[in-house]
Scaffold this motif. Structure first.
Motif, short mmCIF file in Angstrom:
data_model
loop_
_atom_site.label_atom_id
_atom_site.label_comp_id
_atom_site.label_asym_id
_atom_site.label_seq_id
_atom_site.Cartn_x
_atom_site.Cartn_y
_atom_site.Cartn_z
N LYS A 2 0.79 -1.21 -0.13
CA LYS A 2 -0.01 -0.05 0.03
C LYS A 2 0.87 1.39 0.04
O LYS A 2 1.55 1.41 0.98
CB LYS A 2 -0.76 0.01 1.36
N PHE A 3 0.96 2.00 -1.08
CA PHE A 3 1.74 3.18 -1.44
C PHE A 3 0.98 4.34 -1.07
O PHE A 3 -0.44 4.69 -1.51
CB PHE A 3 2.00 3.26 -2.79
N ALA A 4 1.17 5.34 -0.14
CA ALA A 4 0.56 6.39 0.28
C ALA A 4 1.26 7.77 0.41
O ALA A 4 2.59 7.52 0.52
CB ALA A 4 0.03 6.30 1.67
N THR A 5 0.77 8.90 0.38
CA THR A 5 1.21 10.16 0.29
C THR A 5 0.46 10.77 1.58
O THR A 5 -0.29 10.76 1.94
CB THR A 5 0.97 11.16 -0.75
N VAL A 6 1.66 11.27 2.80
CA VAL A 6 1.18 11.57 3.96
C VAL A 6 1.69 13.02 4.29
O VAL A 6 2.78 13.45 3.82
CB VAL A 6 1.42 10.65 5.04
N GLN A 7 1.17 13.57 5.23
CA GLN A 7 1.57 14.75 5.82
C GLN A 7 1.82 14.58 7.18
O GLN A 7 1.37 13.92 8.07
CB GLN A 7 0.44 15.90 5.89
N ALA A 8 3.42 14.74 7.54
CA ALA A 8 3.82 14.32 8.85
C ALA A 8 4.64 15.88 9.37
O ALA A 8 5.60 16.07 9.03
CB ALA A 8 4.85 13.19 8.98
N GLY A 9 3.95 16.44 10.20
CA GLY A 9 4.55 17.80 10.68
C GLY A 9 4.45 18.76 9.37
O GLY A 9 3.38 18.79 8.70
N ASP A 10 5.60 19.36 9.11
CA ASP A 10 5.74 20.19 7.99
C ASP A 10 6.21 19.42 6.72
O ASP A 10 6.60 20.10 5.70
CB ASP A 10 6.45 21.47 7.99
N GLU A 11 6.50 18.11 6.76
CA GLU A 11 6.89 17.48 5.84
C GLU A 11 5.59 16.51 4.96
O GLU A 11 4.76 16.01 5.46
CB GLU A 11 7.78 16.31 6.16
N THR A 12 5.86 16.74 3.64
CA THR A 12 4.86 15.68 2.50
C THR A 12 5.82 14.62 2.13
O THR A 12 6.93 14.96 1.54
CB THR A 12 4.30 16.56 1.46
N LEU A 13 5.51 13.32 2.76
CA LEU A 13 6.13 12.35 2.37
C LEU A 13 5.40 11.08 1.47
O LEU A 13 4.16 11.02 1.68
CB LEU A 13 6.71 11.51 3.51
N TYR A 14 6.18 10.40 0.89
CA TYR A 14 5.26 9.17 0.43
C TYR A 14 6.24 7.97 0.62
O TYR A 14 7.43 8.04 1.19
CB TYR A 14 5.36 9.18 -1.26
N GLY A 15 5.46 6.89 0.70
CA GLY A 15 5.88 5.53 1.07
C GLY A 15 5.02 4.44 1.37
O GLY A 15 4.18 4.44 0.68
#
Length: 285
Positions: A2-15
């Protein structure tokens, strides 16, 4: 996977999303800014391999979901694509020879577990559960029998609609389909590897636990293969493009009286092999 794009704090990440949490992979692949770039490079399998070498970086409570492909060139939606949905119109007209299409903007969608926004201009926010396909291989005039070769991944959508605004004009539904954060896509992308993932899967929508929509992709008026073939006749499909493939009968507008969404409601769109897309509802502030 399952590949997702997320917001963690002020970072946009995918994983990668697992039961343990989220594994950020974007820091290890600076050549790919977003999942759209990964898809364009045919890199989902590379991410999958890399996931085995990296531990979970974020607990489930420490990030929020965004739409998986944050910057698609095109989001094309297919309307009236189940037999019972066509019958809802009660106009005595058989299913049309070609699919009905309209365009949505990325800003009109939010991520999994985020609220759908009901604007002050109208209370008629409605739900539409749908299967999403993400194009992985570019093409023009794609034959239906090879259409699946052009799919990189699949996901889910609540193609939220402001019902009275789709009837503001004679020939279009654009203004009722593009309110900011009125719909959702997610939670993640599931790589597409076999026809069985799309040919005949169950799709449901629940509102506050009550089943409102239920059907199977095998009953679509225009199959996903046909959709890709038809759309690619007039426009080149490119990696990251999204096709939202049609909703079953049972949207709130079809009840008597209508049952539109209100603040506090929970809407869940679920499909076999993909997961559950869940959203709450709140008024715009």
């Amino acid at each position: 996977m399952k590949f997702a794009t997320v917001q963690a704090g002020d970072e946009t990440l995918y994983g990668i999303v697992t039961e343990e949490g989220f594994t950020a992979l974007s820091p290890h692949f600076p050549q790919w800014s977003t999942l759209r770039d990964v898809i364009a490079a045919d890199g989902l399998h590379i991410l999958a391999q890399a996931a085995n070498a990296h531990p979970v970086t974020h607990s489930t409570e420490s990030f929020t979901y965004q739409i998986p492909v944050p910057n698609p060139e095109k989001i094309i939606c297919v309307g009236v694509n189940f037999p019972d949905r066509n019958a809802e119109y009660k106009d005595g007209v058989e299913a049309p020879p070609n699919p009905s299409l309209f365009i949505r903007f990325p800003r009109s969608f939010t991520g999994h577990d985020q609220p759908l926004i009901r604007p002050p201009e109208t209370p008629q926010l409605d739900y539409e559960g749908e299967i999403v396909i993400v194009i992985g291989k570019a093409g023009r005039r794609i034959p239906a029998d090879t259409a699946y070769d052009h799919i990189a991944a699949i996901s889910l959508s609540n193609e939220g609609t402001l019902r009275d605004w789709v009837r503001h004009a004679k020939f279009n539904v654009t203004q009722g389909k593009n309110w900011d954060q009125s719909g959702a896509i997610g939670p993640w992308l599931v790589p597409f590897t076999a026809a069985a993932q799309l040919d005949d899967i169950r799709l449901t929508t629940r509102v506050n636990g009550e089943l409102r929509q239920e059907d199977r992709t095998a009953r679509m008026i225009f199959s996903i293969r046909q959709q890709i073939a038809y759309i690619s006749t007039f426009t080149t499909l490119v990696p990251g493009d999204i096709i939202i493939t049609g909703t079953p009968t049972g949207a709130g507008a079809r009840f008597d009286p209508p049952r539109f969404l209100k603040p506090g409601d929970v809407v869940e769109v679920e499909a076999e092999g993909i997961g559950i897309l869940r959203n709450t509802v709140r008024d715009e502030t």
